[in-house]
Motif scaffolding. Structure first.
Motif, PDB file in Angstrom:
ATOM      1  N   ALA A 122      31.384  37.464  36.762  1.00  0.00           N
ATOM      2  CA  ALA A 122      32.615  38.236  36.576  1.00  0.00           C
ATOM      3  C   ALA A 122      33.585  38.040  37.727  1.00  0.00           C
ATOM      4  O   ALA A 122      33.211  38.127  38.894  1.00  0.00           O
ATOM      5  CB  ALA A 122      32.285  39.722  36.424  1.00  0.00           C
ATOM      6  N   MET A 141      38.251  40.576  34.972  1.00  0.00           N
ATOM      7  CA  MET A 141      37.506  41.682  34.366  1.00  0.00           C
ATOM      8  C   MET A 141      38.158  43.015  34.716  1.00  0.00           C
ATOM      9  O   MET A 141      38.383  43.873  33.857  1.00  0.00           O
ATOM     10  CB  MET A 141      36.058  41.637  34.853  1.00  0.00           C
ATOM     11  N   SER A 142      38.488  43.205  35.989  1.00  0.00           N
ATOM     12  CA  SER A 142      39.129  44.455  36.410  1.00  0.00           C
ATOM     13  C   SER A 142      40.579  44.523  35.950  1.00  0.00           C
ATOM     14  O   SER A 142      41.096  45.605  35.652  1.00  0.00           O
ATOM     15  CB  SER A 142      39.038  44.610  37.931  1.00  0.00           C
ATOM     16  N   SER A 179      41.651  43.392  33.141  1.00  0.00           N
ATOM     17  CA  SER A 179      41.547  43.830  31.747  1.00  0.00           C
ATOM     18  C   SER A 179      41.324  45.332  31.658  1.00  0.00           C
ATOM     19  O   SER A 179      41.743  45.977  30.686  1.00  0.00           O
ATOM     20  CB  SER A 179      40.420  43.085  31.044  1.00  0.00           C
ATOM     21  N   PRO A 191      36.104  48.020  29.831  1.00  0.00           N
ATOM     22  CA  PRO A 191      35.415  46.739  29.655  1.00  0.00           C
ATOM     23  C   PRO A 191      34.045  46.713  30.317  1.00  0.00           C
ATOM     24  O   PRO A 191      33.113  46.086  29.799  1.00  0.00           O
ATOM     25  CB  PRO A 191      36.375  45.738  30.297  1.00  0.00           C
ATOM     26  N   TYR A 192      33.904  47.405  31.431  1.00  0.00           N
ATOM     27  CA  TYR A 192      32.612  47.447  32.119  1.00  0.00           C
ATOM     28  C   TYR A 192      31.598  48.281  31.342  1.00  0.00           C
ATOM     29  O   TYR A 192      30.441  47.878  31.186  1.00  0.00           O
ATOM     30  CB  TYR A 192      32.791  48.000  33.532  1.00  0.00           C
ATOM     31  N   LEU A 244      30.629  46.358  28.238  1.00  0.00           N
ATOM     32  CA  LEU A 244      29.727  45.251  28.551  1.00  0.00           C
ATOM     33  C   LEU A 244      28.297  45.750  28.760  1.00  0.00           C
ATOM     34  O   LEU A 244      27.340  45.125  28.304  1.00  0.00           O
ATOM     35  CB  LEU A 244      30.216  44.512  29.797  1.00  0.00           C
ATOM     36  N   THR A 303      29.083  38.483  40.794  1.00  0.00           N
ATOM     37  CA  THR A 303      30.510  38.807  40.759  1.00  0.00           C
ATOM     38  C   THR A 303      31.186  38.592  42.105  1.00  0.00           C
ATOM     39  O   THR A 303      30.576  38.798  43.163  1.00  0.00           O
ATOM     40  CB  THR A 303      30.732  40.256  40.291  1.00  0.00           C
ATOM     41  N   LEU A 308      33.302  35.816  32.721  1.00  0.00           N
ATOM     42  CA  LEU A 308      34.341  36.758  32.322  1.00  0.00           C
ATOM     43  C   LEU A 308      35.415  36.871  33.401  1.00  0.00           C
ATOM     44  O   LEU A 308      35.163  37.377  34.500  1.00  0.00           O
ATOM     45  CB  LEU A 308      33.728  38.139  32.065  1.00  0.00           C
ATOM     46  N   GLY A 309      36.613  36.394  33.102  1.00  0.00           N
ATOM     47  CA  GLY A 309      37.745  36.589  33.998  1.00  0.00           C
ATOM     48  C   GLY A 309      37.666  35.883  35.324  1.00  0.00           C
ATOM     49  O   GLY A 309      38.199  36.373  36.322  1.00  0.00           O
ATOM     50  N   ASN A 336      38.578  34.416  28.939  1.00  0.00           N
ATOM     51  CA  ASN A 336      39.621  34.542  29.946  1.00  0.00           C
ATOM     52  C   ASN A 336      40.978  34.405  29.270  1.00  0.00           C
ATOM     53  O   ASN A 336      41.170  33.519  28.438  1.00  0.00           O
ATOM     54  CB  ASN A 336      39.467  33.457  31.019  1.00  0.00           C
ATOM     55  N   ILE A 358      39.726  40.252  27.804  1.00  0.00           N
ATOM     56  CA  ILE A 358      38.293  40.521  27.879  1.00  0.00           C
ATOM     57  C   ILE A 358      37.929  41.848  27.219  1.00  0.00           C
ATOM     58  O   ILE A 358      36.977  41.936  26.438  1.00  0.00           O
ATOM     59  CB  ILE A 358      37.804  40.513  29.341  1.00  0.00           C
TER      60      ILE A 358
END
Length: 288
Positions: free
Chosen positions: A35, A39-40, A42, A102-103, A106, A119, A230-231, A260, A281
């Protein structure tokens, strides 16, 4: 080997790609999640725009800073100003914040699988969302930790209590001088435990997490493993992206997936065992 042979297109449509990814998640022996900042982003945790203006308008007005990233590198005239910035930055991005959707989505997706997370993010979102700490490797540090600016010893220090005090007591974009953190060993000023130069401290916890990650890879290297990226952008590809490509190439049972917005691509060498989804994401995880 890979850089001249990247592709961004797929013969499958968007829904087919998502279905393929869902199927891989359900059937893989193990999943390695890589990640990055996307991710953040998003999750809405942007470093500029409205969110920056909400929390740092006074810093913009005085120093001309336009985003949180550049604010961390601004040459402040004093440590009182430096820690006024950083305490607020830490507070906004680490302590006064909930887990992004998103977290949490997931985690619901992978919670019943054998997974591990690698990450470059430093905002603690995975732990806030409920991911097991023993399955996480934060390679680039953590907003919640300080270290000696001279790296005189390999230990980091939790900063929550002092950060909260700095935020509550800062005035005119300065903290009280008595709150400036000093190294308990050499007396030098403390600094953030973030990898930005060769002084980054890799403490006992960092090495333990690295060992768990290496062990996870070793135990699954011949199995059906999904490398789920992811991202991850192009700033630090040697940490996640390139190793994922290499490990997918080395293991004929492995599958590589990249999600992405605007930066989903894959080497031709592993095209047949790859899933590229160009999109947000959070929206994609919701569909899965």
């Amino acid at each position: 080997m890979f850089l001249r042979n990247l592709i961004t297109t797929s013969t499958e449509d968007y829904s087919e790609q998502i279905n393929r990814l869902k199927n891989e998640i359900e059937n893989a022996d193990a999943i390695v999640i890589g990640a990055g900042a996307g991710m953040s982003t998003s999750a809405g945790f942007t470093y500029d725009g409205e969110r920056f203006e909400k929390h740092f308008a006074d810093f913009r007005q005085k120093y001309g800073i336009t985003d949180m990233y550049s604010g961390g590198f601004y040459p402040y005239n004093s440590l009182e100003e430096y820690w006024a910035w950083w305490s607020r930055h830490i507070y906004v991005n680490r302590y006064d914040i909930a887990a992004g959707k998103p977290y949490t989505d997931l985690l619901k997706i992978v919670n019943d699988t054998d997974y591990f997370v690698l990450t470059t993010n430093v905002d603690h979102q995975f732990q806030l969302a409920g991911f097991e700490k023993k399955r996480l490797f934060y390679t680039q540090g953590d907003y919640g930790l300080w270290q000696c600016s001279k790296a005189c010893h390999d230990k980091t220090y939790d900063n929550e209590e002092t950060v909260r005090q700095m935020v509550s007591e800062q005035k005119n974009l300065k903290i009280p001088s008595e709150l400036i953190p000093k190294c308990p060993i050499c007396g030098a000023p403390m600094t953030m435990n973030l990898r930005c130069d060769n002084s980054f401290v890799q403490d006992e916890g960092w090495y333990a997490a690295a060992s768990r990650y290496e062990d996870f890879i070793r135990r699954h290297k011949r199995l059906h493993i999904l490398f789920l990226e992811l991202g991850v952008g192009a700033n630090t590809p040697v940490i996640i992206k390139y190793p994922f490509w290499n490990m997918t190439t080395a293991n004929p049972k492995a599958v590589y997936a990249c999600v992405n917005a605007g930066e989903a691509y894959v080497p031709k060498e592993i095209r047949d065992r790859s899933i590229c989804i160009n999109g947000d994401i959070g929206q994609i995880l919701e569909k899965i």
